[in-house]
Design a protein around this motif. Sequence first.
Motif, PDB file in Angstrom:
ATOM      1  N   ALA A 155       0.831  -1.203   0.000  1.00 12.66           N
ATOM      2  CA  ALA A 155       0.000   0.000   0.000  1.00 12.66           C
ATOM      3  C   ALA A 155       0.867   1.255   0.000  1.00 12.66           C
ATOM      4  N   GLY A 156       1.963   1.236   0.788  1.00 20.07           N
ATOM      5  CA  GLY A 156       2.866   2.376   0.812  1.00 20.07           C
ATOM      6  C   GLY A 156       3.538   2.607  -0.529  1.00 20.07           C
ATOM      7  N   LEU A 157       3.930   1.531  -1.199  1.00 22.91           N
ATOM      8  CA  LEU A 157       4.532   1.657  -2.528  1.00 22.91           C
ATOM      9  C   LEU A 157       3.527   2.223  -3.527  1.00 22.91           C
ATOM     10  N   MET A 158       2.277   1.772  -3.436  1.00 23.32           N
ATOM     11  CA  MET A 158       1.254   2.257  -4.359  1.00 23.32           C
ATOM     12  C   MET A 158       1.023   3.755  -4.196  1.00 23.32           C
ATOM     13  N   LEU A 159       0.853   4.193  -2.950  1.00 24.94           N
ATOM     14  CA  LEU A 159       0.562   5.608  -2.703  1.00 24.94           C
ATOM     15  C   LEU A 159       1.794   6.476  -2.935  1.00 24.94           C
ATOM     16  N   GLY A 160       2.966   5.945  -2.621  1.00 23.11           N
ATOM     17  CA  GLY A 160       4.189   6.678  -2.925  1.00 23.11           C
ATOM     18  C   GLY A 160       4.398   6.824  -4.425  1.00 23.11           C
ATOM     19  N   ALA A 161       4.073   5.772  -5.185  1.00 23.11           N
ATOM     20  CA  ALA A 161       4.195   5.834  -6.640  1.00 23.11           C
ATOM     21  C   ALA A 161       3.219   6.854  -7.222  1.00 23.11           C
ATOM     22  N   LEU A 162       2.037   6.951  -6.629  1.00 26.72           N
ATOM     23  CA  LEU A 162       1.087   7.977  -7.063  1.00 26.72           C
ATOM     24  C   LEU A 162       1.672   9.368  -6.832  1.00 26.72           C
ATOM     25  N   GLY A 163       2.279   9.565  -5.678  1.00 22.07           N
ATOM     26  CA  GLY A 163       2.921  10.841  -5.401  1.00 22.07           C
ATOM     27  C   GLY A 163       4.057  11.141  -6.364  1.00 22.07           C
ATOM     28  N   LEU A 164       4.846  10.122  -6.696  1.00 22.06           N
ATOM     29  CA  LEU A 164       5.924  10.293  -7.674  1.00 22.06           C
ATOM     30  C   LEU A 164       5.369  10.731  -9.024  1.00 22.06           C
ATOM     31  N   ALA A 165       4.289  10.082  -9.435  1.00 26.43           N
ATOM     32  CA  ALA A 165       3.682  10.418 -10.720  1.00 26.43           C
ATOM     33  C   ALA A 165       3.198  11.864 -10.727  1.00 26.43           C
ATOM     34  N   LEU A 166       2.558  12.282  -9.633  1.00 29.51           N
ATOM     35  CA  LEU A 166       2.070  13.659  -9.558  1.00 29.51           C
ATOM     36  C   LEU A 166       3.225  14.660  -9.581  1.00 29.51           C
ATOM     37  N   SER A 167       4.296  14.338  -8.837  1.00 31.88           N
ATOM     38  CA  SER A 167       5.417  15.271  -8.756  1.00 31.88           C
ATOM     39  C   SER A 167       6.091  15.471 -10.107  1.00 31.88           C
ATOM     40  N   SER A 168       6.007  14.485 -10.985  1.00 34.17           N
ATOM     41  CA  SER A 168       6.666  14.599 -12.279  1.00 34.17           C
ATOM     42  C   SER A 168       5.949  15.569 -13.214  1.00 34.17           C
ATOM     43  N   TRP A 238      -5.769  -5.634  -7.164  1.00 34.85           N
ATOM     44  CA  TRP A 238      -5.977  -4.260  -7.619  1.00 34.85           C
ATOM     45  C   TRP A 238      -4.940  -3.300  -7.049  1.00 34.85           C
ATOM     46  N   THR A 239      -4.475  -3.560  -5.836  1.00 37.91           N
ATOM     47  CA  THR A 239      -3.429  -2.715  -5.264  1.00 37.91           C
ATOM     48  C   THR A 239      -2.130  -2.892  -6.033  1.00 37.91           C
ATOM     49  N   ALA A 240      -1.798  -4.135  -6.373  1.00 35.42           N
ATOM     50  CA  ALA A 240      -0.582  -4.398  -7.142  1.00 35.42           C
ATOM     51  C   ALA A 240      -0.666  -3.778  -8.534  1.00 35.42           C
ATOM     52  N   LEU A 241      -1.819  -3.904  -9.190  1.00 37.57           N
ATOM     53  CA  LEU A 241      -1.980  -3.310 -10.525  1.00 37.57           C
ATOM     54  C   LEU A 241      -1.888  -1.799 -10.474  1.00 37.57           C
ATOM     55  N   ALA A 242      -2.483  -1.194  -9.438  1.00 34.90           N
ATOM     56  CA  ALA A 242      -2.403   0.263  -9.296  1.00 34.90           C
ATOM     57  C   ALA A 242      -0.968   0.703  -9.052  1.00 34.90           C
ATOM     58  N   THR A 243      -0.214  -0.076  -8.275  1.00 36.30           N
ATOM     59  CA  THR A 243       1.194   0.251  -8.022  1.00 36.30           C
ATOM     60  C   THR A 243       1.984   0.256  -9.329  1.00 36.30           C
ATOM     61  N   LEU A 244       1.787  -0.760 -10.141  1.00 41.00           N
ATOM     62  CA  LEU A 244       2.494  -0.831 -11.420  1.00 41.00           C
ATOM     63  C   LEU A 244       2.089   0.315 -12.342  1.00 41.00           C
ATOM     64  N   ALA A 245       0.793   0.631 -12.354  1.00 43.01           N
ATOM     65  CA  ALA A 245       0.316   1.712 -13.221  1.00 43.01           C
ATOM     66  C   ALA A 245       0.885   3.062 -12.794  1.00 43.01           C
ATOM     67  N   PHE A 246       0.856   3.345 -11.504  1.00 47.37           N
ATOM     68  CA  PHE A 246       1.380   4.628 -11.013  1.00 47.37           C
ATOM     69  C   PHE A 246       2.891   4.726 -11.221  1.00 47.37           C
ATOM     70  N   MET A 247       3.588   3.614 -11.028  1.00 49.68           N
ATOM     71  CA  MET A 247       5.031   3.623 -11.221  1.00 49.68           C
ATOM     72  C   MET A 247       5.371   3.831 -12.696  1.00 49.68           C
ATOM     73  N   ALA A 248       4.609   3.201 -13.585  1.00 55.60           N
ATOM     74  CA  ALA A 248       4.834   3.395 -15.017  1.00 55.60           C
ATOM     75  C   ALA A 248       4.582   4.849 -15.405  1.00 55.60           C
ATOM     76  N   LEU A 249       3.558   5.451 -14.813  1.00 52.97           N
ATOM     77  CA  LEU A 249       3.271   6.860 -15.096  1.00 52.97           C
ATOM     78  C   LEU A 249       4.394   7.766 -14.584  1.00 52.97           C
ATOM     79  N   ALA A 250       4.933   7.429 -13.404  1.00 54.85           N
ATOM     80  CA  ALA A 250       6.046   8.214 -12.862  1.00 54.85           C
ATOM     81  C   ALA A 250       7.279   8.098 -13.758  1.00 54.85           C
ATOM     82  N   LEU A 251       7.573   6.896 -14.233  1.00 54.45           N
ATOM     83  CA  LEU A 251       8.723   6.711 -15.124  1.00 54.45           C
ATOM     84  C   LEU A 251       8.526   7.489 -16.418  1.00 54.45           C
ATOM     85  N   TRP A 252       7.312   7.491 -16.917  1.00 57.64           N
ATOM     86  CA  TRP A 252       7.019   8.256 -18.128  1.00 57.64           C
ATOM     87  C   TRP A 252       7.193   9.749 -17.864  1.00 57.64           C
TER      88      TRP A 252
END
Length: 265
Positions: A155-168, A238-252
């Motif tokens: 859960a922490g990785l998912m929400l942190g990845a969302l924050g990373l995506a937003l910060s980019s 769904w948490t794992a899929l959201a983590t991957l999606a947010f991380m992919a968005l952050a990398l992009w």
Amino acid sequence: MTARHLWIVMRAIVLREALRFVHQRERFVAALVRPLVWLLVFAAGFRAALGLSITPPYQTYITYETYIVPGLCGMILLFNGMQSSLSLVYDREMGSMRLLLTAPVPRWWLLFCKLLGSTIISILQVYAFLLIAWVFDITLPGWGYLAALPALVLAGLMLGALGLALSSFIKQLENFAGVMNFVIFPMFFLSSALYPLWKMAESSELLHDICAANPFTHAVELIRFALYLDFNAMALLWTALATLAFMALALWGYDPARGMMTRKR
């Protein structure tokens, strides 16, 4: 790039996050004040209004305070993930983020190390909150505290990845507070953190569907079931899929060809 070099990079970034957190003690206090206000103040008022039936993973009737503990754990992870992303925007304005991203290390590894550091800090805050809740006689199954660790990490990785995506995608530090409020509060309140989904369905089927689609709901339910030594496969998926999606968005977003490296001149 060898495994030893990758480990050195991870240790340096995680240590930097830890030192920054140690030097910002008010951040630790603020992270606990929010959930404690909900637990000790708001819950007292909502207890009579929100009756809770026996629903998984609970085997008996529970108090409202007990119900919202997993959601408040998620609140800590959510706010800390956004707070960590705020530091990324600050680092970018100061130039240190640009310097870090030009290091001869895979960008995905740098972002993952940053994400891991913030997640570790978030989990420490969650367990501090659970300890305070235990002091106020809100107890959970003993092994649940340990069983919840993997759920808290994901859960922490998912929400942190969302924050990373937003910060980019945020150009200026001043804009981040508005974006945080636009994301945090709908995500938190439109979830199962404070009330069961069946309660929401009694009010509005549309709101129920929105809550059910919210990835934060699945993160909270993953933590909730883990705390009671139960397993929710759908929440995990769904948490794992959201983590991957947010991380992919952050990398992009942090791709030099598209993201902040080209927008920030």
